[in-house]
Design an enzyme around this catalytic site. Structure first.
Site, PDB file in Angstrom:
ATOM      1  N   ARG A  37       0.861  -1.195   0.000  1.00  0.00           N
ATOM      2  CA  ARG A  37       0.000   0.000   0.000  1.00  0.00           C
ATOM      3  C   ARG A  37       0.894   1.241   0.000  1.00  0.00           C
ATOM      4  NH1 ARG A  37      -2.527  -0.651   5.728  1.00  0.00           N
ATOM      5  NH2 ARG A  37      -0.460  -1.478   6.116  1.00  0.00           N
ATOM      6  N   TYR A 143      -2.230 -16.344  14.060  1.00  0.00           N
ATOM      7  CA  TYR A 143      -1.137 -15.376  14.206  1.00  0.00           C
ATOM      8  C   TYR A 143      -0.089 -15.886  15.208  1.00  0.00           C
ATOM      9  CZ  TYR A 143       0.888 -10.824  15.627  1.00  0.00           C
ATOM     10  OH  TYR A 143       1.727  -9.778  15.936  1.00  0.00           O
TER      11      TYR A 143
HETATM   12  C1  AKB Z   1      -2.273  -8.064  18.082  1.00  0.00           C
HETATM   13  O1  AKB Z   1      -3.086  -7.637  18.904  1.00  0.00           O
HETATM   14  O2  AKB Z   1      -2.514  -8.964  17.272  1.00  0.00           O
HETATM   15  C2  AKB Z   1      -0.889  -7.465  18.071  1.00  0.00           C
HETATM   16  C3  AKB Z   1       0.064  -8.238  18.914  1.00  0.00           C
HETATM   17  C4  AKB Z   1      -0.069  -8.254  20.379  1.00  0.00           C
HETATM   18  O3  AKB Z   1       0.972  -8.829  18.393  1.00  0.00           O
HETATM   19  N1  AKB Z   1      -0.929  -6.105  18.515  1.00  0.00           N
END
Ligand code: AKB
Length: 315
Positions: A37, A143
């Site tokens: 972006r 994640y």
């Molecule tokens: C999230 O909330 O996913 C990030 C992190 C804590 O890595 N800010």
């Protein structure tokens, strides 16, 4: 000759601030900003900017060669909440971007790499208070699993190929220059914007959810300090715990009320509550303090004052 630095993800929350600081150190023309972006005007006008999809390895390598890059900061990622909504892309982006960059260092194209990890590497079975550097890690988000995998790869590449990769487990990050993008800790950024604009905020986490957070100037300083530290001081090659400051949405709202007395907060927890519940409440970062001299500067009070001042002056 000064190192040439490439920041991948220069339009995001960290990249927006990191490029500005790195340009002060290395000189504007020696810090190449890149993102899929467009970046902020300040970044595009003050130095080189390249459009880059980090999944495109060929283009990444072209940029490395074009500028003779020696250090890469890889900040492109899908954060916890967004990755849960798009698990395949979250996994692909977080894993492939990392291995594309690690292969640059393995192939001798760059000397040093920074890659951020997160408190998301911890899970429900991790001790929640003062979470140690070495402990049980059973993340249960896309994640978190991608970050834990990345940490293992960092250490593997260091041991196998002597690759100089440095990493921090960021807590939630709070800054005024850029909005937060798709994380579970985003409430702590959004609350400031809405407090100033509307004097009210509906929080997606419960009032008593304690999470570790850090003000962006501390996070940027930690990032640059670990990258500048002599290699022998960086003893942990997976990723270092960083503690920051731990507080609840209620405590943050109280602090904001000292500057905006009419500010009202309400609570409407959503799917992000479950993610927050799986993360630590406070972190032990004594290894970072001992190994490369890390020291936190901003308290909750100091951060809130500075956020409100800057948001008022710059909006
Ligand atoms: C999230 O909330 O996913 C990030 C992190 C804590 O890595 N800010």
């Amino acid at each position: 000759m000064k190192d040439v630095v490439l920041v991948v993800g220069s339009s995001g929350q960290i990249g927006t601030e990191l490029v500005i600081e790195l340009r002060k150190i290395y000189g504007n023309s020696n810090v190449v900003a890149s993102d899929i972006r467009p970046s902020s005007e300040k970044i595009i006008e003050s130095g080189p900017f390249e459009e880059l999809d980090v999944l495109n390895e060929k283009r990444l390598r072209e940029i490395i060669k074009k500028y003779k890059v020696s250090q890469v900061y890889l900040l492109a990622a899908l954060l916890s909440a967004n990755a849960e909504k798009n698990i395949e892309f979250g996994w692909r982006l977080n894993i492939r971007s990392h291995s594309n960059v690690l292969d640059l260092i393995k192939d001798g194209l760059v000397k040093k790499v920074f890659w951020p990890s997160s408190i998301a590497v911890f899970g429900l079975t991790t001790p929640k208070q003062n979470t140690p550097q070495y402990t049980i890690m059973e993340p249960n988000t896309v994640y978190g699993i991608s970050k834990q995998t990345g940490e293992r790869w960092n250490e593997y590449y260091f041991n196998k190929f002597n690759s100089d990769i440095r990493s921090l487990r960021y807590p939630g990050l709070i800054g005024w220059r850029a909005k937060a993008g798709g994380g579970t800790t985003d409430y702590a950024v959004n609350i400031f914007h809405e407090a100033i604009q509307k004097e009210k905020y509906e929080c997606f986490l419960k009032n008593d959810t304690i999470l570790p957070m850090m003000y962006m100037p501390d996070a940027i300083r930690a990032t640059i300090e670990i990258m500048e530290a002599p290699a022998e001081k960086v003893k942990i090659r997976s990723s270092y715990n960083l503690a920051g400051i731990s507080f609840t949405p209620k405590e943050l709202a109280e602090e904001i009320k000292t500057y905006i007395p009419n500010f009202k907060i309400s609570y409407n927890p959503d799917f992000r509550q479950e993610i927050a519940n799986s993360w630590p409440q406070s972190i032990d970062d004594s290894c970072a303090q001992k190994d490369w001299g890390w020291k936190l500067n901003y308290t909750l009070e100091k951060m809130s004052f500075d956020m409100i001042k800057n948001l008022k002056e710059n909006n």
